[in-house]
Scaffold this motif. Structure first.
Motif, PDB file in Angstrom:
ATOM      1  N   ARG A 115      37.646  12.318  59.757  1.00  0.00           N
ATOM      2  CA  ARG A 115      39.073  12.190  60.039  1.00  0.00           C
ATOM      3  C   ARG A 115      39.743  13.537  59.756  1.00  0.00           C
ATOM      4  NH1 ARG A 115      41.559   7.896  61.356  1.00  0.00           N
ATOM      5  NH2 ARG A 115      43.543   8.588  60.455  1.00  0.00           N
ATOM      6  N   GLN A 116      40.303  14.127  60.800  1.00  0.00           N
ATOM      7  CA  GLN A 116      40.966  15.416  60.682  1.00  0.00           C
ATOM      8  C   GLN A 116      41.920  15.592  61.845  1.00  0.00           C
ATOM      9  OE1 GLN A 116      37.808  18.453  60.980  1.00  0.00           O
ATOM     10  NE2 GLN A 116      36.561  16.869  61.906  1.00  0.00           N
ATOM     11  N   TYR A 117      42.834  16.546  61.699  1.00  0.00           N
ATOM     12  CA  TYR A 117      43.825  16.756  62.759  1.00  0.00           C
ATOM     13  C   TYR A 117      43.165  17.285  64.015  1.00  0.00           C
ATOM     14  CZ  TYR A 117      47.719  18.578  65.448  1.00  0.00           C
ATOM     15  OH  TYR A 117      48.610  18.840  66.474  1.00  0.00           O
ATOM     16  N   THR A 118      43.584  16.748  65.143  1.00  0.00           N
ATOM     17  CA  THR A 118      43.097  17.257  66.426  1.00  0.00           C
ATOM     18  C   THR A 118      44.256  17.394  67.391  1.00  0.00           C
ATOM     19  OG1 THR A 118      41.773  16.736  68.375  1.00  0.00           O
ATOM     20  CG2 THR A 118      42.461  14.876  67.036  1.00  0.00           C
ATOM     21  N   THR A 121      44.839  14.642  70.387  1.00  0.00           N
ATOM     22  CA  THR A 121      45.717  13.484  70.266  1.00  0.00           C
ATOM     23  C   THR A 121      47.012  13.808  69.524  1.00  0.00           C
ATOM     24  OG1 THR A 121      44.653  12.808  68.184  1.00  0.00           O
ATOM     25  CG2 THR A 121      43.717  11.938  70.232  1.00  0.00           C
ATOM     26  N   GLY A 122      47.077  14.978  68.893  1.00  0.00           N
ATOM     27  CA  GLY A 122      48.270  15.361  68.145  1.00  0.00           C
ATOM     28  C   GLY A 122      48.414  14.618  66.834  1.00  0.00           C
ATOM     29  N   LYS A 123      47.306  14.124  66.277  1.00  0.00           N
ATOM     30  CA  LYS A 123      47.370  13.367  65.032  1.00  0.00           C
ATOM     31  C   LYS A 123      46.033  13.458  64.305  1.00  0.00           C
ATOM     32  CE  LYS A 123      46.015   9.065  67.336  1.00  0.00           C
ATOM     33  NZ  LYS A 123      46.383   7.667  67.633  1.00  0.00           N
ATOM     34  N   ILE A 124      46.001  12.892  63.089  1.00  0.00           N
ATOM     35  CA  ILE A 124      44.752  12.793  62.345  1.00  0.00           C
ATOM     36  C   ILE A 124      43.887  11.744  63.030  1.00  0.00           C
ATOM     37  CG2 ILE A 124      43.690  12.245  60.140  1.00  0.00           C
ATOM     38  CD1 ILE A 124      45.264  14.776  60.008  1.00  0.00           C
ATOM     39  N   ASP A 125      42.655  12.110  63.345  1.00  0.00           N
ATOM     40  CA  ASP A 125      41.797  11.181  64.070  1.00  0.00           C
ATOM     41  C   ASP A 125      40.342  11.467  63.744  1.00  0.00           C
ATOM     42  OD1 ASP A 125      41.109   9.144  65.795  1.00  0.00           O
ATOM     43  OD2 ASP A 125      42.413   9.865  67.410  1.00  0.00           O
TER      44      ASP A 125
END
Length: 398
Positions: A115-118, A121-125
């Motif tokens: 789980r990390q920012y990407t 998607t513009g969010k933590i995923d």
């Protein structure tokens, strides 16, 4: 149109001939050619079932075997990819670009997922991160190398490693360390280049910058606004300052409006300034090299700024020389977009370490193939405004 399709297929067959010796058995050898054709096809999604359907196969088991079960070395094919890209697009004036991209994944079983920012998607995923090296020249852009980033919690988890097929020799390495390994491989193989560039993930690594300096490799590497730099001799007050503080001390006349290259909306115009950084000069050879801070400001909002550390021979350390190099970093982002949008870079359905590198390598080879064809057409002076959708997609690789 038929002649174009025939020529296209002949070129792809020639490319496949380069990698054919990497496959000991005929079945995976021919499967690799089919996989390349599938990646280059007009299939909307390049997943197992749709790729199999496009190739006239009832199930995706054949392509799954190619990625998961067959005996072949993805790194050897990576070497073929590098040679092919350099042969068709290489230049002594080229720029090697290092960057990363993320692949969103559901679940927790895919190797390296976390789980990390990407930005996807513009969010933590949940996503995997791949570190990539590409070359950008006047002829085009092609990738030379790739490595999956293995987070430390993955690298130290014996059971997760076993399930994901992570080789014993693979240890935890930071993203800048992975970049250094790929750059060193490219240097050792004699990849022609003039500059190295990359974003602040890599520019903020002083270890990477020092290694490049030892190699006498010119670079323009982005750094964060709070990067501490030597702004003057040690006997001056405030000699250690952040990049933003150094920039704030510059007078308005230090900035010039220059283009960092063409974008989708025309020239990328910014305000630029270049100011020397101080360092202890020990030898005449070291004095021939310049360290400087390059500052880029928005023409509309001066508070919107970016910073780069520059290392180059003094005669090349000018705004007119280094600004285009900084602009070359966008070429790898365009390459990611093309490889994902056309060659299925992010549409794989594999979980294991080796399978990830196999798919990514073949996808990058397909991308290099299109870039090489586009460069060939450009060299001939052919302006393609009509034709098949594949021909149209090739024009974006120029």
């Amino acid at each position: 149109m038929i002649q174009t399709a025939l020529a296209w297929n002949q070129e792809l067959t020639k490319l496949h001939g380069r990698i054919a010796p990497r496959f000991a058995r005929s079945e995976p050898r021919e499967r690799a050619l089919g996989y390349l054709r599938g990646l280059l096809s007009e299939v909307k999604r390049k997943n197992g079932w749709q790729m199999a359907e496009a190739l006239g196969e009832a199930t995706p088991y054949g392509t799954q075997r190619l990625l998961n079960g067959s005996q072949w070395d993805a790194d050897a094919v990576r070497d073929d990819l590098r040679k092919y890209a350099v042969e068709h697009l290489g230049s002594d004036d080229g720029v090697l670009v290092i960057d990363e991209t993320r692949f969103v994944k559901k679940g927790t079983e895919s190797v390296g997922v976390k789980r990390q920012y990407t930005g996807t998607t513009g969010k933590i995923d949940n996503c995997q991160v791949g570190v990539f090296l590409c070359q950008a020249t006047e002829s085009g852009t092609a990738f030379l190398d790739r490595r999956l980033y293995l987070p430390e919690e993955w690298a130290t988890d014996v059971e997760r490693r076993r399930k994901a097929g992570v080789p014993e020799e693979v240890e935890f390495a930071t993203k800048p360390e992975l970049a250094r390994q790929m750059l060193e491989r490219a240097f050792n193989e004699g990849v022609p280049r003039r500059w190295v560039t990359g974003d602040s993930v890599y520019g903020s690594s002083r270890k990477l910058r020092r290694w490049l300096e030892e190699k006498r490799q010119p670079f323009v590497l982005a750094v964060p606004s709070n990067e501490s730099l030597w702004a003057g001799p040690i006997w001056e007050d405030g000699q250690v300052q952040t990049a933003a503080e150094i920039a704030d001390r510059l007078p308005p006349e230090a900035f010039q409006r220059l283009s960092a290259g063409k974008g989708s909306k025309g020239e990328r115009l910014y305000e630029w300034a270049l100011t020397p950084l101080w360092r202890l000069q020990l030898t005449a050879e070291e004095q021939a090299w310049s360290h400087a801070l390059l500052i880029r400001r928005s023409t509309e909002d001066p508070e919107e700024a970016a910073y780069y550390v520059v290392f180059a021979p003094r005669e090349e350390a000018s705004l007119e020389t280094v600004v285009p190099v900084a602009g070359m970093r966008w070429r790898i982002e365009e390459g990611f977009e093309q490889a994902k949008g056309v060659c299925g870079l992010d549409e794989y359905e594999v979980r294991k370490y080796g399978a990830w590198h196999r798919h990514i390598t073949l996808s990058l080879l397909a991308h290099a193939f299109l870039a090489a064809l586009a460069a060939k057409e450009q060299k001939k002076g052919i302006q393609q405004t009509t034709g098949t959708s594949k021909t149209k997609s090739m024009s974006s690789f120029r």
